[in-house]
Design an enzyme around this catalytic site. Structure first.
Site, short mmCIF file in Angstrom:
data_model
loop_
_atom_site.label_atom_id
_atom_site.label_comp_id
_atom_site.label_asym_id
_atom_site.label_seq_id
_atom_site.Cartn_x
_atom_site.Cartn_y
_atom_site.Cartn_z
N HIS A 1 -0.69 -8.13 -7.24
CA HIS A 1 -2.01 -7.56 -7.01
C HIS A 1 -3.06 -8.66 -7.15
O HIS A 1 -3.27 -9.19 -8.26
CB HIS A 1 -2.31 -6.44 -8.00
CG HIS A 1 -3.68 -5.88 -7.85
ND1 HIS A 1 -4.10 -5.26 -6.69
CD2 HIS A 1 -4.76 -5.88 -8.69
CE1 HIS A 1 -5.36 -4.89 -6.82
NE2 HIS A 1 -5.79 -5.26 -8.02
N ASP B 1 -6.89 -9.57 -6.68
CA ASP B 1 -8.27 -9.16 -6.46
C ASP B 1 -9.01 -10.19 -5.61
O ASP B 1 -8.94 -11.39 -5.88
CB ASP B 1 -9.00 -9.01 -7.79
CG ASP B 1 -8.37 -7.96 -8.67
OD1 ASP B 1 -8.79 -6.79 -8.57
OD2 ASP B 1 -7.47 -8.30 -9.46
N ASP C 1 -5.36 0.05 -7.70
CA ASP C 1 -6.30 -0.44 -8.69
C ASP C 1 -7.69 0.19 -8.66
O ASP C 1 -8.44 0.01 -9.61
CB ASP C 1 -6.44 -1.96 -8.57
CG ASP C 1 -7.00 -2.60 -9.83
OD1 ASP C 1 -6.80 -2.03 -10.92
OD2 ASP C 1 -7.63 -3.67 -9.74
#
Length: 375
Positions: free
Chosen positions: A23, A25, A144
């Site tokens: 993941h 960002d 998320d």
């Protein structure tokens, strides 16, 4: 010899898809450029490189990628030889895309234009470079965002998605659904139109969220995790590397965790087991080498553990779930406001940072005017 303390969980044989993912960002504690230069380009390089090697012939490594903002930047720097290698990995079912968006968009304060635009940007690139993906099963990957809007199932359904995987919903609701084996459901949003209902799966883990699940820390410390590039906060024993001496004990912990998680969904449904976390797989070979050993060991003793493991693509797992011919409970509405603790509600972002929100909306309007003039 197997540990006398090990007791397998449940009579139903469990099929597990271990989902390697990272993941990343697109801007958080660092800028987009800093994340890409310092971390993300290494993740993509090392993960795709690790896919070319398998420790065991019947343990096939796979990897799932989300945000297109980073992937496109990396892919455009590759040589033709490396691009062809990546395309072959996609064709061979070793590398898969989930979400397909430019980013993994917020669902609470982003407007409809921004969400559609970022999905369009991501889709167009995939259609250009990997056209075979346009006609395959597409799974939205919203692990998320802090809460989920009622427009989400409508938007993804109209965009041609088949399913959604997400995590952050109000904790009391999540806990209740886990106890009722209802973390997979047909989600109808707003407007409540059954033709835009979207099959959805909630990961159901408020402790680990979308990261590799670990057993709760035992009293006095000791090994309980399976993330071989984690910052262990001074506990070097949390994620020990797999050796011949500890593999049985580590395998039994992992099997217990998987059987426990299987009780959150209907019996007989293949389990999605996330393997990754924020910016993981910078050390891709270490991650895969350790998990390879556990998969091989557990599968070699599959009848004892009542389980079978494999690395999986999210699309493969979803296809396997649909083969079970189960009936899924309905849900209509949203998952807002989100709370991750009993009285800790994520509601401040509705009114905070008004200047940046205004700037974002103004920029969107200029972009829309430019699109119209260009068209």
């Amino acid at each position: 010899l197997f540990s006398l303390a090990f007791v397998c969980c449940g009579s139903e044989f469990l099929e597990v898809y271990i989902i390697p993912h990272s993941h990343c960002d697109v801007g958080w504690k660092k800028t987009v450029d800093e994340y890409y230069e310092q971390q993300v380009h290494w993740i993509l390089h090392n993960a795709t490189d690790a896919l070319t090697r398998n420790t065991y012939p019947d343990v096939v490594r796979k990897f799932n990628w989300d945000v297109q903002a980073f992937f496109q930047r990396w892919y455009n720097t590759l040589s033709d030889t490396k691009k062809n290698e990546v395309k072959q990995q996609v064709k061979d079912g070793l590398l898969d895309f989930v979400g397909f968006g430019w980013v993994q968009s917020d669902e609470a304060v982003a407007d409809l234009f921004a969400r559609v635009l970022q999905m369009t940007e991501g889709h167009n690139y995939i259609a250009q470079e990997f056209p075979q993906f346009i006609d395959t099963a597409r799974v939205a990957w919203q692990i998320d965002p802090f809460g989920a809007s009622s427009i989400t199932p409508v938007l993804f359904s109209l965009a041609g998605y088949d399913a959604l995987v997400h995590e952050r919903i109000p904790r009391a609701q999540q806990g209740e659904w886990k106890a009722q084996h209802k973390l997979q459901y047909e989600w109808t949003g707003n407007p409540p139109d059954l033709t835009t209902a979207l099959w959805s799966h909630n990961l159901g883990d408020p402790t680990n969220d979308y990261c590799t699940p670990g057993d709760p820390p035992p009293p006095g410390g000791g090994p309980y995790g399976f993330d071989w590039e984690a910052d262990d906060d001074g506990d070097p024993n949390k994620d020990p590397i797999i050796t011949p001496e500890n593999i049985q004990a580590r395998a039994e912990v992992l099997v217990q965790i998987m059987h426990t998680r299987s009780k959150w969904i209907q019996e007989g449904v293949p389990l999605l087991f996330p393997f990754g976390c924020d910016f993981r797989f910078q050390k891709a070979e270490a991650q895969f080498t350790n998990m390879d050993q556990l998969i091989y060991y557990i599968n070699s003793n599959s009848s004892t553990y009542n389980i079978h493991l494999q690395y999986g693509l999210v699309s493969e797992w979803y296809a396997a779930v649909q083969q079970t011919d189960k009936t899924w409970p309905p849900y209509q509405g949203d998952f807002l406001p989100y709370n991750n603790k009993q009285n800790d509600f994520w509601s401040g972002f509705y009114t905070s940072r008004p200047d940046i929100k205004r700037s974002s909306r103004y920029s969107e309007s200029l972009l829309r005017y430019a699109d119209l003039l260009h068209g």
